[in-house]
Design an enzyme around this catalytic site. Structure first.
Site, short mmCIF file in Angstrom:
data_model
loop_
_atom_site.label_atom_id
_atom_site.label_comp_id
_atom_site.label_asym_id
_atom_site.label_seq_id
_atom_site.Cartn_x
_atom_site.Cartn_y
_atom_site.Cartn_z
N HIS A 1 -3.91 -4.35 0.50
CA HIS A 1 -3.90 -4.97 1.75
C HIS A 1 -5.15 -6.63 1.62
O HIS A 1 -5.41 -6.58 2.46
CB HIS A 1 -4.67 -3.99 2.81
CG HIS A 1 -4.11 -3.33 2.98
ND1 HIS A 1 -2.75 -3.11 3.80
CD2 HIS A 1 -4.25 -1.55 3.34
CE1 HIS A 1 -2.43 -1.58 4.25
NE2 HIS A 1 -3.02 -0.78 3.37
N CYS B 1 1.14 -1.49 -0.17
CA CYS B 1 0.03 0.30 0.48
C CYS B 1 1.26 1.37 0.07
O CYS B 1 1.77 1.37 -0.75
CB CYS B 1 -1.37 -0.53 1.18
SG CYS B 1 -2.27 1.23 0.76
N GLU C 1 -3.49 -8.49 3.88
CA GLU C 1 -3.42 -9.36 5.59
C GLU C 1 -4.29 -8.98 6.18
O GLU C 1 -4.39 -9.50 6.74
CB GLU C 1 -1.87 -8.75 5.69
CG GLU C 1 -2.23 -7.21 5.97
CD GLU C 1 -2.01 -6.28 4.71
OE1 GLU C 1 -1.57 -4.70 5.24
OE2 GLU C 1 -1.94 -6.39 3.65
#
Length: 312
Positions: A235, A142, A237
């Site tokens: 993102h 990001c 994650e």
């Protein structure tokens, strides 16, 4: 993958509850294995949540990983206890004393600031320069991806008319790249940012390849030609509830925030969101670790392994 971490890191109990194989330093010392050394430069304000999210994804292949959590010196964290940082993190200056198989540089909530105004910018630039010579592959996430593209290639970030917020479909542009092995032709990526980089700016750099783009035609996944640097604009994650927490936090503060796209069932914030990107996230991190870290790194760290000295 057994992740080697300190036995009292808070993420340990969460990961063990999820059946993620976590190995303490004491047990790891009994195994005759050289673990992959991964440094995580954690720039997110909610560091403990980010630790858990990344360790969960790094623990999904059969190799041993030795994690070093890194904090930026001179930057005061307002969302993470100082004793947590002192106990579990190394200062950024210590990074230069080691060599790493892989490095992850996370996002940060400073994307609307000029890069040079970020208080740790110079230190981060030193780490990015160090990584190009001392790390086999660096994954930028990001804001970290935008920072890496700006510092390494001079690609400027561009403001968006409104925040790109939600779970967005992305499309592969390169079918055969190992990073995307096993991916569907269209795959979801959680996104939360106010800025972007143009595909045209990336295309002008001969060392860069756009692997995937979102429905707006913006680059989502970029890599250097040899895979040394990987830039993920989203993102993967993120936990299931991360965007929900962000939405309700900003709404409570009366900040301008729209309902995240393609996230809540029927676009209704009262309904619990479904995780549609979990398998993509595990596959992406596994591919990065296997094809761009593990397959490239030697059993022993030597100068010759990185192209230095006369070798062994």
């Amino acid at each position: 993958m057994p992740i080697k971490i300190q036995s009292d890191l808070p993420a340990r109990s969460i990961l063990e509850h999820e059946n993620i194989f976590v190995m303490t330093e004491k047990r790891a010392a009994t195994q005759d294995i050289r673990p992959l050394k991964i440094a995580i430069v954690n720039l997110m304000p909610t560091k403990e949540a980010t630790e858990t999210q990344l360790l969960r994804l790094l623990g999904n292949t059969p190799l041993q990983i030795d994690i070093s959590l890194v904090q930026m010196e001179g930057h005061v964290s307002t969302h993470t206890a100082e004793d947590h940082l002192e106990k579990f993190y190394i200062p950024s200056s210590e990074v230069f004393q080691h060599k790493y198989d892989g490095m992850i540089i996370t996002g940060a909530p400073v994307e609307q600031m000029p890069f040079e105004d970020v208080d740790y910018w110079n230190d981060l630039c030193d780490i990015m320069d160090f990584a190009r010579e001392n790390v086999f592959s660096t994954l930028y996430i990001c804001w970290g991806a935008q920072a890496g593209l700006y510092h390494n290639y001079g690609i400027k970030k561009l403001p968006l008319e409104k925040k790109l917020f939600g779970i967005f479909p992305n499309h592969k542009l390169i079918q055969a790249d190992p990073l995307l092995r096993g991916f569907d032709d269209e795959f979801p990526v959680p996104t939360s940012r106010h800025t972007t980089v143009s595909k045209g700016s990336v295309a002008k750099v001969r060392d860069l390849i756009v692997l995937a783009e979102n429905e707006e035609g913006e680059p989502t996944l970029v890599k250097s030609t040899k895979g040394h640097d990987v830039y993920m604009m989203g993102h993967l994650e993120y936990d299931t509830e991360t965007l929900s927490k962000e939405y309700f936090r900003d709404k409570a503060k009366n900040l301008p925030i729209e309902v995240p796209k393609h996230y809540f069932p029927e676009n209704n914030p009262e309904k619990k969101p479904l995780n549609t990107w979990r398998s993509t996230a595990h596959l992406f991190f596994s591919n990065w670790l296997n094809y761009y870290v593990y397959q490239e790194t030697p059993y022993s760290f030597t100068d010759s392994a990185f192209g230095w000295g006369d070798g062994i």
